[in-house]
Design an enzyme around this catalytic site. Structure first.
Site, PDB file in Angstrom:
ATOM      1  N   LYS A 165      55.352  75.710  43.155  1.00 14.56           N
ATOM      2  CA  LYS A 165      54.173  74.936  43.594  1.00 14.56           C
ATOM      3  C   LYS A 165      54.393  73.440  43.411  1.00 14.56           C
ATOM      4  CE  LYS A 165      51.323  76.804  40.747  1.00 14.56           C
ATOM      5  NZ  LYS A 165      52.360  77.623  40.072  1.00 14.56           N
ATOM      6  N   GLU A 191      48.604  69.031  33.066  1.00 19.50           N
ATOM      7  CA  GLU A 191      50.033  69.261  33.208  1.00 19.50           C
ATOM      8  C   GLU A 191      50.775  68.822  31.941  1.00 19.50           C
ATOM      9  OE1 GLU A 191      51.613  70.789  36.191  1.00 19.50           O
ATOM     10  OE2 GLU A 191      49.554  71.386  35.873  1.00 19.50           O
ATOM     11  N   ARG A 192      52.086  69.037  31.938  1.00 18.43           N
ATOM     12  CA  ARG A 192      52.893  68.720  30.752  1.00 18.43           C
ATOM     13  C   ARG A 192      52.966  67.211  30.549  1.00 18.43           C
ATOM     14  NH1 ARG A 192      54.859  72.591  33.847  1.00 18.43           N
ATOM     15  NH2 ARG A 192      55.225  74.657  32.961  1.00 18.43           N
TER      16      ARG A 192
END
Length: 477
Positions: A165, A191-192
């Protein structure tokens, strides 16, 4: 302080309870409106909260968008009398910001006179939206063919963990921003921590950072921050659309994390969970976000959203709530990824409301339907082939299976953003070349070609050259 609206009322409140990011207040004056900003300890920690519930005539509950360590009961809080605001306009271009619009790229503070906009805005009325459809060419074969995008539309990339993705969204950024006359806003939701700076460096390398805004609420931040990041990014995008009359490309990775953060907030606020433990306000929260993404009178906001599918379960309530708002639905398949088909987009489950002869033309719509029909027929025969072998099929069935496999390989494509890992230069293919190539394979023009000649290439001419080189090498041997 960043994130506080101008024109604050000056009314005050006191903290009466603290439970992680949930803060209860009491005030002698009128209660603040839902979604109003509250600043706790304005002379010290200055923690920004957002009002979520009225408990009685004098008490209200808020969710903190920043860590609450160091706060205590009876601390003074300032009621701003307005929602949270973020900086917008030219000042934020080329910057990496957090949910409150504070820089996180080490590039210094934003100008004090930068215009600001509330993160909560009503969706544009239908009467103010443009009706005409203008297609968006991405250069990605399977996407342009099976799920065309439109300006002012919304496209979602659905897939489980590790099916590509983020790579697909990043490739779309590369493919579209470079040749796109507009502004891009990227919202990194849950997110990271490293991904924000990786994206910053990528944008700088692509040479498009001066027309891009990066807004991040990372997974190490409180749930309130992750929950409101898409709203902050959307406020910046709406300013470009409404005030500057420029088109905006809004990219969100990952919208499921927005729902997940809302579920965390709902639980912290003590609300009774709904289906599968999600918040009872799931549908309205998703609608509040998605309905703001549309065309205005002069320009449009176009959204491309990555959506994580938990445990590959497409019946999950969050996935279902998000998909109802999409014009184009792109489904990534773990099975195709395992076969080495990249991008791993499933042409049978991928669809778009724009795939209509009146919009894309009769030829495009017919080719897309033929591709879907042929691959569907192949999928029906896969179990038989696995058990008995393709040799047990009739001659006609063998031809159809070969064409379907060649179509699958023709719709693969090397990505520019993955060149460092694959060793192959990326390709961008016009939709006309994609349709011509698919039509040639369906017609049987490539029946004698090796399948490998069609794998990871651009247009059919590149495959033809590869096939001729293969035959010449075989003849020489």
């Amino acid at each position: 302080m960043s994130g506080v609206a101008t024109g604050a009322t000056g009314s005050t409140a006191r903290v009466v309870a603290l439970r992680g990011p949930v803060v209860d207040f009491t005030t002698e004056g009128p209660l603040p409106a839902i979604h109003d900003a509250v600043v706790v300890d304005p002379g010290g920690a200055a923690v920004l909260c957002e009002v979520q519930a009225h408990l009685d005539d004098h008490r209200f509950r808020a969710i903190a968008l920043q860590p609450t360590q160091g706060l205590s009961r009876l601390m003074r809080a300032e009621l701003t009398g307005a929602p949270i605001t973020v900086p917008v306009g030219a000042a934020v271009l080329g910057r990496l910001l957090d949910v409150l619009g504070q820089p996180g790229d080490g590039g210094g503070p934003l100008p004090a006179d930068a215009p600001r906009r509330a993160i909560h805005q009503p969706a544009p009325p239908l009467s103010g939206q443009r009706a005409e459809v203008q297609l968006f060419a991405t250069g990605i074969k399977v996407l342009d063919l099976m799920a065309p995008l439109a300006q002012g539309g919304k496209a979602a990339m659905f897939g489980g963990a590790g099916v590509g993705k983020t790579v697909l969204v990043t490739e779309l950024i590369h493919a579209m921003v470079a040749g796109y006359d507009g502004v891009s806003v990227f919202a990194g939701v849950g997110e990271r921590s490293r991904e924000g700076h990786e994206m910053l460096h990528d944008m700088r390398d692509y040479g498009v950072l001066d027309r891009t805004v990066l807004v991040y609420g990372q997974m190490n931040e409180p749930p309130g921050a992750r929950w409101r990041v898409p709203m902050s990014a959307l406020a910046m995008a709406e300013h470009v659309r409404d005030s500057e009359g420029r088109n905006v490309l809004l990219l969100m990775d990952n919208v499921f994390r927005f729902v997940q953060a809302g579920s965390e907030v709902s639980g912290l606020l003590g609300r009774m969970p709904s289906r599968v433990g999600y918040q009872p306000t799931l549908a309205s929260e998703v609608a509040d976000l998605q309905e703001r993404i549309t065309s205005g009178a002069r320009a449009s906001v176009t959204a491309i959203e990555a959506v994580y599918v938990p445990a590959d379960d497409f019946t999950d309530p969050a996935v279902a709530a998000i998909s109802t708002h999409m014009d184009s639905t792109v489904v990534l398949s773990r099975d195709l990824a395992a076969q080495g088909i990249y991008p791993a987009i499933d042409p049978l489950r991928t669809n778009s409301v724009l795939l209509d002869p009146a919009i894309v033309g009769a030829k495009h719509a017919h080719t897309a339907a033929s591709v879907r029909e042929l691959i569907e027929h192949y999928e029906e025969l896969r179990d038989v082939i696995a058990l008995l072998g393709v040799e047990e099929l009739g001659r006609e069935e063998q031809l159809l299976v070969g064409r379907a496999r060649r179509l699958q390989r023709f719709l693969t494509q090397p990505f520019f953003v993955a060149a460092a890992f694959t060793g192959m230069e990326g390709r961008s293919v016009p939709i006309e070349a994609t349709i011509a190539g698919c039509d040639a394979i369906i017609a049987g023009d490539c029946d004698t070609w090796d399948e490998a000649s069609l794998y990871m290439i651009g247009d059919l001419e590149e495959a033809r050259a590869r096939e001729e080189a293969r035959k010449a090498k075989g003849a020489a041997a």
